[in-house]
Design a protein around this motif. Structure first.
Motif, PDB file in Angstrom:
ATOM      1  N   ILE A   1       0.845  -1.284  -0.097  1.00  0.00           N
ATOM      2  CA  ILE A   1       0.025  -0.207  -0.058  1.00  0.00           C
ATOM      3  C   ILE A   1       0.944   1.202  -0.109  1.00  0.00           C
TER       4      ILE A   1
ATOM      5  N   ILE B   1       0.706   4.169  -2.600  1.00  0.00           N
ATOM      6  CA  ILE B   1       0.287   5.452  -2.359  1.00  0.00           C
ATOM      7  C   ILE B   1       1.668   6.269  -2.996  1.00  0.00           C
TER       8      ILE B   1
ATOM      9  N   TRP C   1      -1.564   7.391   2.999  1.00  0.00           N
ATOM     10  CA  TRP C   1      -0.978   6.254   3.283  1.00  0.00           C
ATOM     11  C   TRP C   1      -1.894   5.959   4.844  1.00  0.00           C
TER      12      TRP C   1
ATOM     13  N   TYR D   1      -4.964   6.807   5.623  1.00  0.00           N
ATOM     14  CA  TYR D   1      -6.137   6.462   5.416  1.00  0.00           C
ATOM     15  C   TYR D   1      -6.184   4.869   4.664  1.00  0.00           C
ATOM     16  N   SER D   2      -5.080   4.569   3.921  1.00  0.00           N
ATOM     17  CA  SER D   2      -5.068   3.136   3.671  1.00  0.00           C
ATOM     18  C   SER D   2      -4.794   2.249   4.617  1.00  0.00           C
TER      19      SER D   2
END
Length: 637
Positions: free
Chosen positions: A243, A247, A271, A273-274
């Protein structure tokens, strides 16, 4: 996010990890003193990392005092290393002596800490990246040197253990040494400011990984559940890294493809939020997985508790019949419908039930295989349950088969040992008994005729008993030759006192066996003599001996219409030594027959039917093969 804040978060995470790891180790350690010492190391590391957090929050003096307690960390690790390496049956004298010095190591470490506090061995300075960072003063070099020496000594003990041990312990020590090198690389940056090097300690941001990797290296081969947790943790960490890379690519590419609003969002927010989405996915994965499984496989409530119960119950079975009974009860209770288990193997076969649902297990050269019978209309959940259970039951069949084979081998060994002892005893008894029997025979020469005849009869009986004992207990060697069966049986009948008993022989003239003719003759002598002893007092007594050929086997039946054998003597008991209800019998005749038939790789059993009250069935191979044969697949005559 500033570098100072990142460093403070890393230290706080390391401190929390240390507390959690120490608590977990103390919970799992119980009476394992080595893991208790490792828990002490984890607590000291948590305190040391928290000292940096306190320092950053403005409590400089408290933070410095906490950080100067770092000599206690390698002392606890030395304690753990000694106990870990010196555990087991083989104790090392050198490590025993080192263990006796541990109180002095702890006392010296406390003295170094107190001296460091008293002499002002630490201070806090401002750097380009942090507001306050710990440095050693000139008086603190002794603290640093002592800490390094203790760490070197602890890892020296580990290397000694790596040289002395093997297997999983050696692998654990090697992993710990690798983690120690990783920890050294991370901690080196901590002392840079103390030597005037103005460089941000980036490696210390990864300090939380050191403690986790160290504990994993220790308990990986001791606590297997840790490996499952590590597998999941590594998977989620890899997903986080993926991730992060995605991002980073999105941040660079979004502005060029017209997604200006997305490109204006800071990368760290994307990052974060992910990462939040990933954490939520991890939390809801198991509940959603169970929900989907119930929708697709309704009624299949399989979990670790159910599987553990199945495995435990099946392992308790002592024989095939009990294993089938337990298996049918477990599966029927799970799906709430009766289920039959059909086991097919050369020495055991269960008659098929009339149940609609069944599991058939077949033993082949490749192992155990199962098939589901009558499950076509069952729900997917029930069928899944049956497949999982059948797979587990197949494994249990293999375990029971090996267990029974070991039991048979052990019983055979004990029987052979018993026969050797009995053979020595019988030989000694035969020698000691026959001398007085000969003296009695000579002394009776001048006795009246009736008395002499009675004495001679009893002497023959005693001599027969001695001979039977020698045959039963002695070593049984076979002299294999082609033996015509009919002529052998007829010659025995010709020499036997049949009296008014009608004897019939239904054996093909051409039927021949590869067997020891002397031993085979002894088998028929014992069986015929045993039958005639009961038939002489029976009206219209009849003895019939038949033989049929099936593939490579010859099946022989010795029938007689004498009185039925007592139920208490039927089965395996009938062939045990010294078991008889025949007047004047030694109780060894059938036991000898059993030994000779088994030595030929055959099988003998007693049968009863409507026509013949007493029948002995012998199964012998046409060609000599001294392996035990199961029951033949044919119908009785």
């Amino acid at each position: 996010m500033t570098l100072s804040l990142m460093f403070e978060i890393a230290m706080l995470v390391s401190s929390v990890c240390g507390v959690l790891v120490a608590s977990w180790l103390l919970w799992r350690a119980r009476k394992q003193s080595d893991l208790q010492a490792l828990a002490g190391f984890a607590i000291m590391m948590a305190i040391w990392c928290f000292g940096h957090v306190v320092l950053f929050q403005g409590w400089e003096r408290v933070g410095i005092y906490i950080i100067l307690a770092n000599p206690l960390m390698p002392t606890f690790f030395l304690h753990f290393a000694i106990l870990f390496v010196n555990s087991g049956t083989a104790k090392e004298v050198m490590l025993d002596r080192l263990y006796q010095l541990l109180p002095w190591f702890y006392l010296t470490s406390f003295a170094v800490v107190l001296q460091s506090w008293w002499m002002g061995a630490g201070d806090a300075i401002s750097t380009l990246y942090t507001g306050a960072f710990f440095v050693f003063t000139d008086a603190g070099l002794w603290n640093l040197v002592y800490t390094v020496l203790m760490g070197v000594l602890a890892h020296g003990v580990l290397m000694f253990g790596w040289y002395r041990h093997s297997g999983n312990k050696k692998r654990s020590i090697l992993a710990m040494c690798g983690v120690g090198a990783w920890g050294l690389l991370l901690a080196t940056s901590f002392v840079f400011p103390s030597f005037g090097i103005s460089w941000f300690p980036y490696p210390m941001l990864l300090l939380p990984t050191y403690l986790l990797l160290l504990v994993y290296a220790v308990v990986r081969y001791q606590i297997l559940s840790v490996n499952a947790f590590a597998n999941r943790a590594l998977l989620w960490f890899a997903m986080m890294m993926v991730i992060l890379c995605v991002i980073a690519v999105i941040s660079v590419v979004s502005g060029r493809v017209g997604l200006q609003a997305l490109s204006n969002v800071p990368s760290w927010q994307l990052w974060l939020y992910s990462l939040l989405i990933l954490v939520v996915a991890a939390l809801v994965y198991q509940p959603l997985s169970r929900l989907v499984s119930r929708l697709i496989y309704p009624g299949a409530l399989l979990n670790e508790a159910v599987l553990d119960t199945w495995s435990t119950k099946l392992k308790e079975a002592q024989d095939w019949a009990q294993l089938i009974e337990v298996g049918e009860a477990l599966l029927s209770a799970q799906i709430r419908r009766p289920v039959a288990i059909q086991l097919q193997m050369p020495s055991f076969e269960v008659t098929p039930h009339n149940n609609a649902l069944a599991i058939r297990l077949l033993r082949s050269k490749a192992g155990w295989h199962f098939s589901l019978i009558g499950w076509e209309d069952a729900s997917p959940g029930m069928r899944l349950t049956a497949e999982v259970f059948a797979s587990l039951f197949s494994t249990s069949c293999g375990l029971l088969e090996r267990s029974l084979a070991l039991a048979v081998a052990e019983r055979k060994r004990l029987d052979e040992q018993h026969l050797v002892e009995l053979g020595s005893l019988s030989a000694a008894m035969a020698h000691e008994l026959r001398n007085p029997l000969n003296i009695i025979a000579m002394a009776a020469y001048d006795a009246p005729a009736e008395t002499r005849q009675h004495i001679q009869t009893q002497l023959k009986r005693a001599d027969r008993l001695v001979s039977d004992m020698l045959v039963y207990s002695g070593g049984l060697s076979l002299q294999i030759a082609v033996t015509p069966l009919r002529s052998l049986v007829e010659s025995i009948l010709t020499q036997s006192p049949v009296g008014n008993v009608l004897c019939e022989v239904d054996i093909d003239e051409q039927l021949e066996l590869e067997a020891d003719p002397q031993r085979l003759q002894q088998v028929f002598i014992n069986l015929i003599d045993n039958a005639l002893s009961f038939l002489r007092n029976t009206e219209k007594g009849k003895l019939r001996i038949t033989a049929q050929e099936y593939a490579d086997q010859v099946v022989i039946h010795v029938h007689n219409n004498g009185p039925k054998i007592d139920e208490s003597l039927q089965g395996e008991v009938l062939f045990q030594p010294f078991v008889t209800k025949r007047a004047g019998g030694s109780g060894l005749g059938l036991a000898i027959v059993r030994r000779i038939v088994d030595a030929h790789g055959g099988h003998i059993q007693h049968q009863t039917d409507a026509v013949w009250p007493v029948t002995f069935e012998l199964v012998l191979p046409r060609h000599h093969a001294p392996a035990h044969l199961g029951r033949p697949s044919y119908g009785t005559e």
